[in-house]
Design an enzyme around this catalytic site. Sequence first.
Site: not given
Ligand SMILES: Cc1ncc(COP(=O)(O)O)c(C=O)c1O
Lengths: 398, 143
Positions: A189, A112, A353, A192, A215
């Site tokens: 990270d 992401h 993203c 998900q 999430k």
């Molecule tokens: C794999 C992953 N990392 C990071 C994020 C970022 O999360 P947030 O926008 O809640 O900070 C997302 C959100 O779509 C994600 O899917």
Amino acid sequence: MKREDFPMLKQDIVYFDNGATTFKPYCVIEAIKKYYTEYTANCHRGDYKLSLKVDNEYEHVRELVKEFINAKRSEEIIFTSGATDGLNRIVFGFFKYYLNQDDEILIAKSEHASNILPWMELSRTKKVIVKYIPLDEDYKITLKSVISSITNKTKVISLAHITNVIGDVRPLKEIIDYAHKLGIIVVVDGAQAIGHMKVDVSEMGADFYVFSGHKMYGPTGIGVLYGKYNLLDKIEPLCYGGGMNATFDSTGKVQYKELPYALEAGTPNIAGVIGLGAAVRYLNDIGMNKIHEYEINLRKYLVNKLSNLSNIDIYNKNSEAGIVAFNVQDVFSQDTAIYLDKHNIYVRAGNHCAKILKEELGVKNTCRIGLAFYNNYEDVDKLIKALSNENLSRDIIF
Amino acid sequence: MDQNLKRDIILDNYNNPNNKGLVDDNKYIKLNMNNTSCIDELDIQILFDDKKIKDIRFEGEACAICTSSASIMTKELSGKTIKEATEIVNNFEKMIDEKDYDKNKIGEAIVYEDISKQPNRKKCALLAWWGIEKGINEHKTQD
Ligand SMILES: Cc1ncc(COP(=O)(O)O)c(C=O)c1O
């Protein structure tokens, strides 16, 4: 499962965009409401009963989260605004000082943006190098591909636990065991993963692990940064102010508090923390393993049904998590999403993203389904019915 | 216009777009248009001949509404004077924004008259037209 717990599901909709954010159960909404209607006060200022109650709740959630991810100490749990915030603090509060010129950072093209752009920015300003671990034919990374990417300059590997387009579950324990033998730090990270499977940071051995509350059926604007104590203690705060200092005087002499407070400057998102606590309790009651198993089975059903349609390309048939990326042949992903919207079926179209994944996938944009445990087999059947329309490529217009 | 006919015109312009494909000629003004709220992306090239638009080309990855609208835009505006083109663009934008406009001024672009009922597609329909507007402004400041 548990559909009655979610007020949003009173509407006649099929919500498949759980990779973006999840619906909230009543208990989360009630917990936030209770804070605002029954015991509003600031925290860490416990001179009166209300404030003490807020403090107790706030710190209790830290305990809950610690147990939820099996961290060793509650001081290793820092409340942030989300996964993005957590990753930025790790990159610019720790690695900015830890890395030297020409050091290498290993990530993957399926990450992401929040796990790519901070590193890219760091590489611009610090002359460190971002490298990509190659993906296999299923767009996954393996221990082997990680090993082949490591050089004696590699200092950090930063990977999603589950990627947000491909939905592959990374073999992190093996990767981390290997990396640690070489003194490489591993950042995970968990955005998900956290709401969809049991996460055990101790067993996995992650040095840092971040996620977002929204999430995992919790509120927006709250997240968690976990770090092993001795590493977390080396993060320089990106924010200075109230709540994180022990003393200071006009000559500039300052003493900061210890963890976790050193990294929580300013009045925190108290309602968010309390809502997150309710989400953790809720998930514990259902059981993460049960959720995981349910979603895996639902995914199998979905992939099977989609595969039976002749006009669908699925990009991640062999992934483990409840994420399915697909396109209707000869239909632009956004047109598919808007067509499905007319049937009250919500999927996300785009690059999600993960903008550099296209270099591997060969297509820039896909439709993404992210399953949650409140999705059911009927939801899938409705989707399949809508996609079985012979006139689909005409019906995308009006 | 009948709904089915509108749909046919849109689909025809989507599946067989006019003036699609860029040319390698630096006499053209080149613009990249991104729809920030979705994933449409268009490159537009415009060749001006003093007060006239001589040619318009486009390329991009975009949805059916965006692509077809770009195709119709290039068709409607090629060969027009800047003044005429600006008037057509203004009327088109007014139509999408549900304001009063002159139906007779926009040619085939009338097929999008109902698009405002799908608010999430308004920008798709507008993207190419914003592009030509920007190109005209750039051309004017160059003079
Ligand atoms: C794999 C992953 N990392 C990071 C994020 C970022 O999360 P947030 O926008 O809640 O900070 C997302 C959100 O779509 C994600 O899917």
